[in-house]
Design a protein around this motif. Structure first.
Motif, PDB file in Angstrom:
ATOM      1  N   TYR A   1       4.985   0.908   0.165  1.00 38.00           N
ATOM      2  CA  TYR A   1       5.114  -0.158   1.153  1.00 38.00           C
ATOM      3  C   TYR A   1       4.066  -0.025   2.259  1.00 38.00           C
ATOM      4  N   GLU A   2       3.509  -1.176   2.652  1.00 40.15           N
ATOM      5  CA  GLU A   2       2.601  -1.262   3.799  1.00 40.15           C
ATOM      6  C   GLU A   2       1.394  -0.341   3.661  1.00 40.15           C
ATOM      7  N   THR A   3       1.025  -0.018   2.429  1.00 38.28           N
ATOM      8  CA  THR A   3      -0.160   0.805   2.216  1.00 38.28           C
ATOM      9  C   THR A   3      -1.386  -0.071   1.983  1.00 38.28           C
ATOM     10  N   HIS A   4      -2.533   0.586   2.027  1.00 39.14           N
ATOM     11  CA  HIS A   4      -3.800  -0.062   1.716  1.00 39.14           C
ATOM     12  C   HIS A   4      -4.421   0.638   0.503  1.00 39.14           C
ATOM     13  N   THR A   5      -5.400  -0.021  -0.091  1.00 36.12           N
ATOM     14  CA  THR A   5      -6.154   0.660  -1.136  1.00 36.12           C
ATOM     15  C   THR A   5      -7.033   1.731  -0.494  1.00 36.12           C
ATOM     16  N   TRP A   6      -7.399   2.712  -1.284  1.00 36.88           N
ATOM     17  CA  TRP A   6      -8.288   3.778  -0.809  1.00 36.88           C
ATOM     18  C   TRP A   6      -9.656   3.579  -1.437  1.00 36.88           C
ATOM     19  N   ARG A   7     -10.610   4.407  -1.062  1.00 36.55           N
ATOM     20  CA  ARG A   7     -11.968   4.267  -1.612  1.00 36.55           C
ATOM     21  C   ARG A   7     -11.996   4.508  -3.124  1.00 36.55           C
ATOM     22  N   SER A   8     -11.041   5.279  -3.628  1.00 31.79           N
ATOM     23  CA  SER A   8     -10.873   5.452  -5.076  1.00 31.79           C
ATOM     24  C   SER A   8      -9.466   4.985  -5.437  1.00 31.79           C
ATOM     25  N   GLN A   9      -9.371   4.213  -6.503  1.00 30.43           N
ATOM     26  CA  GLN A   9      -8.053   3.729  -6.911  1.00 30.43           C
ATOM     27  C   GLN A   9      -7.309   4.760  -7.762  1.00 30.43           C
ATOM     28  N   ASN A  10      -8.063   5.497  -8.578  1.00 30.47           N
ATOM     29  CA  ASN A  10      -7.443   6.526  -9.399  1.00 30.47           C
ATOM     30  C   ASN A  10      -8.361   7.742  -9.452  1.00 30.47           C
ATOM     31  N   ASP A  11      -7.814   8.850  -9.891  1.00 29.91           N
ATOM     32  CA  ASP A  11      -8.598  10.084  -9.902  1.00 29.91           C
ATOM     33  C   ASP A  11      -9.576  10.079 -11.072  1.00 29.91           C
ATOM     34  N   SER A  12     -10.759  10.578 -10.804  1.00 28.83           N
ATOM     35  CA  SER A  12     -11.818  10.566 -11.813  1.00 28.83           C
ATOM     36  C   SER A  12     -11.717  11.739 -12.771  1.00 28.83           C
TER      37      SER A  12
END
Length: 466
Positions: free
Chosen positions: A367-378
């Motif tokens: 809830y109420e989060t934003h996306t980060w610079r990476s969506q998933n771990d590489s």
């Protein structure tokens, strides 16, 4: 369903009057939006929708009576004449049985709006979207424009939309939304318009637009989930004029959100948020707010009595859908299909309550989060990221607990003396070490199964990380 003769009789009403815009409502402080996509698409999406992240879709209607194959039962049986559906009718109903005869059998006998509201609240969802009318044309409210083919005149003899709206608003913190199909498969006036290549606009003028205004004014939905353009362009549906009224003058003008299904060619191009397709889950960040509308039943949106246990997504699969969707900037709209008598079957209720149990522990990472610079771990599979920049928090949601007890994250860059890592539902700080060239390795707590904060996915809250 209206007979062709009766339908044409009702069109004797002055169509010019219906073509006029609705009377002006209360003046809006915001600058008015013009009835063009160029103007409408500049409207900011109300913030509550992005913050909500998770909603429940409810597909319910006369199609819930045969409850066989799909909510597209009528189309598959009468139009495409698929053998599976034709044989089902031959085996179970008299030869002269018509789809309209299912109407009185749609009893909603055990429909309890308060019970539904409590189950929806327990799911952790922040909004609900009910099918007010599907492509079969049957309205779940007493529409003045769907004479004798609605839930007040036929079947339940109840205003389903009103009962659920009241229960949701009185008993929960969910936003109330409505799905509405623009077209109807076998409505004679729509078919007549279609035969003119949509040069005639009798159906939207006499049916679709009056019902949309009626829905908004009567029930004030905060989501209007349009669907089913029937192959007609938005100009046929007069969508931009309706949306300009919705955004400028309607009673929900400041909070309502809309999707992208307002005419052929609009999907994934125009509207408040994009759906792009059913079960849309791109797996990467999109530049525009989007929603993944999907079903717990893999093959149908409506209830199916012929569904097997393997036809339903597991809670592990549903949590994965939610996590992937939110990490990529989307909302998840997860669908259930009640039975003809108005009960939410045990399998759907279980999945909803399981999701709520998971969100009680991990909702902070959703809830109420934003996306980060990476969506998933590489590096490590099944690890997805969300963030709260103001709090300097990054959440790493991992769907598999490593057998080694150590989780390697390839994306975050830890800062000695500043970075802190906690497991949601556990609370104590965890040890971590920097890895080269990037990433951190987190030492997870040694917990027995009953000590686990949840069963189907876990979230690390990482503070002060690059």
């Amino acid at each position: 369903m209206l007979s062709p003769e009766l339908a044409r009789t009702r069109l004797a009403l002055p169509l010019l009057l219906l073509l006029l815009p609705p009377p002006p409502g209360p003046a809006s402080c915001a600058a008015p939006y013009d009835p063009t996509w160029e103007s409408l698409d500049t409207r900011p999406l109300p913030a509550w929708f992005d913050q909500a992240k998770f909603g429940v879709f409810v597909h319910w209607g006369v199609f819930s009576v045969p409850s066989f194959g799909s909510e597209w039962f009528w189309w598959y049986w009468q139009k495409e004449k698929r053998p599976k559906f034709v044989n089902f009718m031959k085996d179970n109903y008299p030869p002269d049985f018509k789809y309209e005869d299912f109407g009185p059998l749609f009893t909603a006998k055990f429909f309890n709006a308060n019970q539904w509201a409590d189950i929806l609240q327990a799911s952790g969802a922040k909004y609900v979207v009910l099918t007010s009318k599907h492509h079969e044309g049957f309205t779940l409210w007493g529409s003045e424009y769907s004479w004798n083919w609605n839930a007040v005149d036929e079947g339940p003899k109840r205003d389903i939309v009103k009962e659920l709206e009241v229960a949701i608003r009185n008993r929960t913190d969910l936003r109330f939304g409505l799905y509405y199909s623009l077209f109807e498969w076998f409505h004679p006036i729509f078919l007549e318009d279609a035969s003119s290549s949509f040069r005639k606009q009798h159906f939207p003028v006499s049916k679709t637009l009056p019902e949309l205004y009626e829905l908004v004014k009567r029930y004030q939905p905060e989501i209007l989930w349009s669907d089913g353009d029937g192959g007609a362009p938005d100009s046929y549906w007069n969508s931009t004029s309706f949306l300009a009224w919705l955004y400028n003058e309607s009673p929900v003008r400041n909070t309502v959100v809309t999707n992208d299904r307002w005419g052929a060619g609009c999907i994934c191009k125009h509207g408040g948020y994009y759906t792009c397709s059913d079960r849309y889950n791109p797996g990467h960040l999109l530049p525009h707010k989007w929603e993944n509308c999907m079903t717990i039943d893999k093959f149908s949106w409506g209830y199916r009595r012929d569904a097997g246990i393997g036809d339903y997504l597991t809670i592990e699969e549903l949590v994965k859908q939610l996590v992937e969707t939110v990490a990529c900037g989307g909302n998840l709209l997860m669908n259930i299909g009640p039975t003809l008598d108005g009960t939410i079957s045990a399998i759907f209720e279980e999945r909803l309550r399981q999701m709520g149990t998971w969100l009680k522990v991990n909702g902070e990472a959703i809830y109420e989060t934003h996306t980060w610079r990476s969506q998933n771990d590489s590096v490590t599979p099944d690890v997805w990221y969300t963030s709260k920049p103001r709090e300097k928090l990054v959440y790493a949601i991992f769907l598999k607990w490593p057998t080694s007890g150590k989780l390697f994250l390839g994306q975050p860059k830890g800062i000695l003396g500043e970075t802190e890592v906690k497991l949601l539902g556990h609370g104590q700080q965890l040890n971590w070490i920097s890895s080269k060239p990037d990433g951190i390795t987190v030492e997870l707590p040694q917990l027995s199964f009953p000590q686990m904060p949840c069963e189907w996915g876990w979230a690390l809250a990482i503070t002060n990380v690059m």
